[in-house]
Design an enzyme around this catalytic site. Structure first.
Site, PDB file in Angstrom:
ATOM      1  N   GLU A 187       3.828 -11.245  -6.080  1.00 45.45           N
ATOM      2  CA  GLU A 187       2.553 -11.352  -6.926  1.00 45.45           C
ATOM      3  C   GLU A 187       2.917 -10.989  -8.371  1.00 45.45           C
ATOM      4  OE1 GLU A 187       3.282  -9.007  -4.454  1.00 45.45           O
ATOM      5  OE2 GLU A 187       1.959  -7.421  -4.482  1.00 45.45           O
TER       6      GLU A 187
ATOM      7  N   LYS B 166      -7.141  -9.830 -18.730  1.00 51.19           N
ATOM      8  CA  LYS B 166      -7.825 -10.240 -20.055  1.00 51.19           C
ATOM      9  C   LYS B 166      -7.330 -11.700 -20.372  1.00 51.19           C
ATOM     10  CE  LYS B 166      -8.733  -8.446 -24.208  1.00 51.19           C
ATOM     11  NZ  LYS B 166      -9.819  -7.118 -24.214  1.00 51.19           N
TER      12      LYS B 166
ATOM     13  N   ASP C 203     -14.379  -8.891 -24.431  1.00 49.87           N
ATOM     14  CA  ASP C 203     -14.951  -8.400 -22.897  1.00 49.87           C
ATOM     15  C   ASP C 203     -16.343  -8.511 -22.967  1.00 49.87           C
ATOM     16  OD1 ASP C 203     -12.210  -8.187 -22.534  1.00 49.87           O
ATOM     17  OD2 ASP C 203     -12.339  -6.043 -22.410  1.00 49.87           O
TER      18      ASP C 203
ATOM     19  N   GLY D  40       0.886  -1.313  -0.137  1.00 46.77           N
ATOM     20  CA  GLY D  40      -0.028  -0.013  -0.007  1.00 46.77           C
ATOM     21  C   GLY D  40       0.988   1.233   0.091  1.00 46.77           C
TER      22      GLY D  40
ATOM     23  N   CYS E  28       5.119  -6.288   1.692  1.00 46.46           N
ATOM     24  CA  CYS E  28       5.474  -4.895   1.658  1.00 46.46           C
ATOM     25  C   CYS E  28       4.833  -4.182   2.697  1.00 46.46           C
ATOM     26  CB  CYS E  28       5.351  -4.324   0.197  1.00 46.46           C
ATOM     27  SG  CYS E  28       6.233  -2.847  -0.292  1.00 46.46           S
ATOM     28  N   TYR E  29       3.971  -3.313   2.224  1.00 45.79           N
ATOM     29  CA  TYR E  29       3.103  -2.478   3.485  1.00 45.79           C
ATOM     30  C   TYR E  29       2.658  -3.446   4.506  1.00 45.79           C
ATOM     31  CZ  TYR E  29       0.352   0.812   6.001  1.00 45.79           C
ATOM     32  OH  TYR E  29      -0.146   1.648   6.973  1.00 45.79           O
TER      33      TYR E  29
ATOM     34  N   HIS F  28       7.608  -8.237  -3.602  1.00 37.10           N
ATOM     35  CA  HIS F  28       6.303  -8.507  -4.168  1.00 37.10           C
ATOM     36  C   HIS F  28       6.211  -9.740  -4.833  1.00 37.10           C
ATOM     37  CE1 HIS F  28       4.160  -4.575  -3.403  1.00 37.10           C
ATOM     38  NE2 HIS F  28       5.358  -4.003  -3.310  1.00 37.10           N
TER      39      HIS F  28
END
Ligand SMILES: Nc1ncnc2c1ncn2[C@@H]1O[C@H](COP(=O)(O)OP(=O)(O)OP(=O)(O)O)[C@@H](O)[C@H]1O
Ligand SMILES: O=c1[nH]c(=O)c2[nH+]cn([C@@H]3O[C@H](COP(=O)(O)O)[C@@H](O)[C@H]3O)c2[nH]1
Ligand SMILES: NC(=O)CC[C@H](N)C(=O)O
Ligand SMILES: [Mg+2]
Length: 526
Positions: free
Chosen positions: A178, A376, A234, A54, A81-82, A176
Site C-alpha cells: 500500500e 490532500k 480543506d 499492526g 504484514c501483521y 507493504h
C-alpha cells in the site's frame, strides 16, 4: 450496487493507504476494526477482504486475530504484514519473533508463478528471477506456512515474504504493497481486487460524492451545521460537499483575525456567498484578536491565544442560530493520523496547531468531518468534482493562525500590513513564471510565503540612508508536510522578487531566502 472490498484494521499507521489504493483501482472499500463479529463478516457482502498490518505480535497471547469467518465464507483474502502473520497463525502455520528487524527498502524475489504476481516485477536478475522493490516494516516473521500454501516471495532475511493458497485465493505478503515505496504495490492491489476478487472498476468520484452526501443527510437530519471556513482547501471542499447535502442548513463562519493574506476576505466572500450560494457570515474579529495578542511575543502563547479566540467566535456565532447542533470541520486523514500518533507515543508537542479539534465541552456541538478518510490530493480531486475553481483547490495551504506565526515576536498591525504586501508580490511572481510544461513555480512548490523579521538593518536607497525591516522568503517542496526540502528557486526569480519588495514596500529594505529543510527547521517560522 458496487462490489466492495472490506479492509480489517489491525492498527497500522498506513491502513487508510490500503483504502486509498483500492479507491485508485476504481473499487469501493471500507475500513472496519479487526474485531467485528463473525456474523458481520458473513452478512457484509465483501467481494474480498484485506487484513492490514499492526503494531502487535501474534506470538504473544491475547493479541488481535481476524474473525474466523474471514477464512470460511469463500471470498479471497489478502494479508499484509501483521495480516499475513495472523493469517498464518490462524490457519495452522507458525510465526516467530524475528531476531533481525527489517525496516525500509528491500528487494524481494517473486516465486511460484501465482495468479497474483504473474508478470509483475521491477527487474529480472541475471539468473532470470523476477524481483520486486518493496518497503518492509516488521520484526516477526512466518516460519512455517499453513497447510495448502505455497511460497510466493522471499528475501534472504525473510524466506517466507509472501505465501499463497491459490485454491482458496488466500494471498499474503510480509511487505507493504500500500505504500508508494513498493513500486508495484498499486499493480498488485489492483490485480487482487479486479482479477482475483472479480470487482468491476466502476467506483468513481461522482459515486463518492453521492454516497458522502447521503451519509451527511442521514447524520444531520434537520439540524443546523456551522463550519469554520478559512478559504483554505480543506474547509472549502468540506463546505461545498456539506452544502450540496443540506443546502441552507449550513452556515459558514469566516473569521478575519486581521492576519489573513492580501484580499483574502474579499476572495472568500465572493467565491462562496456570491458564486456558490453558500451562507457565509464574515466576522471581522481583528480588534478582538489583535487586542489579545498585544505585547505577546512567545510563539506558543500566540498560538494558544489565537486558538482560544477562534473558539470564542464560533461559540458566539452558533448561539445566534436556532438549531445549531453540529460543528463541521475540514479534518483530513493526515490530521487524524498525527493526532492518534501523539496520543499513543507521547511525542513532543512541536507546535500547538490552532485546530478547532480541541474544543471545550461547553460548545455542546457534535463534530461533522466528512473528509476524515481522504488525503490532500483526493480532497483536491473532490473539490474539482464539486465544481470549485481549480485555482482555489490547488492553492497552497495557509495555517489557521495566519500571519500571526509569520510575524516573529509581537504581532502588530503595522507589521501585518507590510508582510501582506511583500507576500502578495512573492506569490504573484511565482505565479508569473512558466516552464516548458506550462507549470509555474507556484505549481512546483507546495507552500511559499514571506516572513516578517522585526529587526532593522541599514540600507542605501536613492543616496539616502535607510534603516528598515527584513523580510524572509520561504518556499518548500513536500508530499506530506511532515518533511520538506527548500525549493531551489532560480536566482533571477529571487532577484526579481527582492527588487520588487524593496522598491514597492516602503519599510522593507532587505530580503533574504530561507535555505533550511524540515527537519531540522519547520515550514512556518513559529
Ligand atoms: N480564518 C478562519 N475562519 C474560520 N475558520 C478557520 C479559519 N482559519 C482556519 N479555520 C478552521 O480551521 C481548520 C483547519 O485549518 P487548516 O489550515 O488545517 O485547513 P484549511 O484552511 O481548510 O485548508 P488548508 O490546509 O488548505 O489551509 C479549517 O478547516 C477551518 O475550519
Ligand atoms: O491549520 C493550521 N494551523 C496551525 O496552527 C498550523 N501550524 C502550521 N501549519 C501548517 O502545517 C504545515 C507544517 O507546518 P510546520 O512545519 O511549520 O509545523 C504547514 O503547511 C503549515 O502552514 C498549520 N496549519
Ligand atoms: N507492520 C506490521 O504489520 C508489523 C507486524 C508485527 N508487529 C511485526 O513487527 O512483525
Ligand atoms: Mg488553512
Amino acid at each position: 450496487m458496487h462490489s466492495k472490498i472490506l479492509i480489517l484494521d489491525f492498527g497500522s499507521q498506513v491502513t487508510q493507504l490500503i483504502a486509498r489504493r483500492v479507491r485508485e483501482a476504481g473499487v469501493f472499500s471500507e475500513v472496519y476494526p479487526y474485531d467485528v463479529s463473525d456474523e458481520f463478516i458473513r452478512n457484509y457482502g465483501a467481494a474480498g477482504i484485506i487484513l492490514s498490518g499492526g503494531p502487535n505480535s501474534v506470538t504473544e497471547g491475547d493479541t488481535p486475530r481476524a474473525p474466523q469467518a474471514v477464512f470460511e465464507i469463500g471470498v479471497p483474502v489478502f494479508g499484509i504484514c501483521y495480516g499475513m502473520q495472523t493469517m498464518a497463525e490462524q490457519l495452522g502455520g507458525k510465526v516467530e519473533m524475528g531476531h533481525v528487524r527489517e525496516f525500509g527498502y528491500a528487494e524481494v524475489r517473486a516465486r511460484g508463478h501465482t495468479a497474483l504476481l504473474k508478470d509483475i516485477s521491477d527487474f529480472t536478475t541475471p539468473e532470470g528471477h523476477g524481483m520486486l522493490k518493496v518497503w518492509m516494516s516488521h520484526g516477526d516473521k512466518v516460519n512455517d506456512m499453513p497447510p495448502g500454501f505455497k511460497l510466493m516471495a522471499s528475501t534472504p532475511n525473510c524466506p517466507i515474504a509472501g505465501m499463497a493458497d491459490e485454491e482458496r485465493k488466500f494471498y499474503a505478503f510480509q511487505f507493504h504493497p500500500e505504500v508508494t515505496h513498493t513500486v508495484q504495490g498499486q499493480a498488485i492491489l489492483t490485480r487482487f481486487v479486479t482479477e482475483i476478487c472479480g470487482c468491476k472498476q466502476d467506483w468513481n468520484m461522482p459515486d463518492y460524492i453521492a454516497e458522502a452526501v447521503e451519509a451527511i443527510r442521514q447524520q444531520v437530519g434537520s439540524d443546523e451545521v456551522i463550519l469554520g471556513l478559512s478559504g483554505g482547501v480543506d474547509s472549502s471542499v468540506a463546505a461545498a460537499l456539506i452544502h450540496r447535502a443540506i443546502g441552507d442548513q449550513l452556515t459558514c463562519v469566516f473569521v478575519d483575525h486581521g492576519l489573513l493574506r492580501l484580499d483574502e476576505g474579499k476572495m472568500v466572500m465572493e467565491m462562496f456567498a456570491n458564486n456558490l450560494g453558500v451562507k457565509v457570515i464574515h466576522v471581522d474579529a481583528t480588534q478582538q484578536f489583535m487586542g489579545h495578542l498585544a505585547g505577546v511575543t512567545d510563539p506558543e502563547a500566540k498560538r494558544k491565544i489565537i486558538g482560544r479566540e477562534f473558539v470564542e467566535v464560533f461559540h458566539a456565532e452558533s448561539d445566534k442560530l436556532k438549531n445549531a447542533k453540529w460543528l463541521a470541520q475540514g479534518t483530513i486523514y493526515p490530521d487524524v493520523i498525527e493526532s492518534a500518533g501523539k496520543g499513543k507515543k507521547a511525542a513532543h508537542t512541536i507546535k500547538s496547531h490552532h485546530n478547532v479539534g480541541g474544543l471545550p465541552e461547553t460548545l455542546n456541538l457534535k463534530l461533522l468531518e466528512p473528509l476524515r478518510e481522504l488525503f490532500k490530493d483526493e480532497v483536491r480531486k473532490l473539490g474539482v468534482a464539486l465544481g470549485l475553481p481549480h485555482a482555489m483547490v490547488y492553492r497552497h495551504p495557509f495555517p489557521g493562525p495566519g500571519l500571526g506565526v509569520r510575524i516573529l515576536g509581537e504581532v502588530k498591525k503595522e507589521f501585518a500590513d507590510l508582510l501582506r504586501r511583500a507576500d502578495a508580490i512573492f506569490i504573484e511572481e511565482l505565479r508569473n513564471t512558466k516552464d516548458e510544461q506550462g507549470q509555474s513555480w507556484y505549481d512546483k512548490t507546495s507552500q511559499a510565503f514571506a516572513v516578517f523579521l522585526p529587526v532593522k538593518s541599514v540600507g542605501v536607497m536613492g543616496d539616502g540612508r535607510t534603516y528598515e525591516y527584513v523580510v524572509a522568503l520561504r518556499a518548500v517542496q513536500t508530499q506530506d508536510f511532515m518533511t520538506a526540502h527548500w525549493a531551489h528557486l532560480p536566482h533571477e526569480l529571487l532577484g526579481q522578487v527582492s527588487n520588487r519588495i524593496i522598491n514597492e514596500v516602503r519599510g522593507i529594505n532587505r530580503v533574504v531566502y530561507d535555505i533550511s529543510g524540515k527537519p531540522p527547521a519547520t515550514i512556518e517560522w513559529e
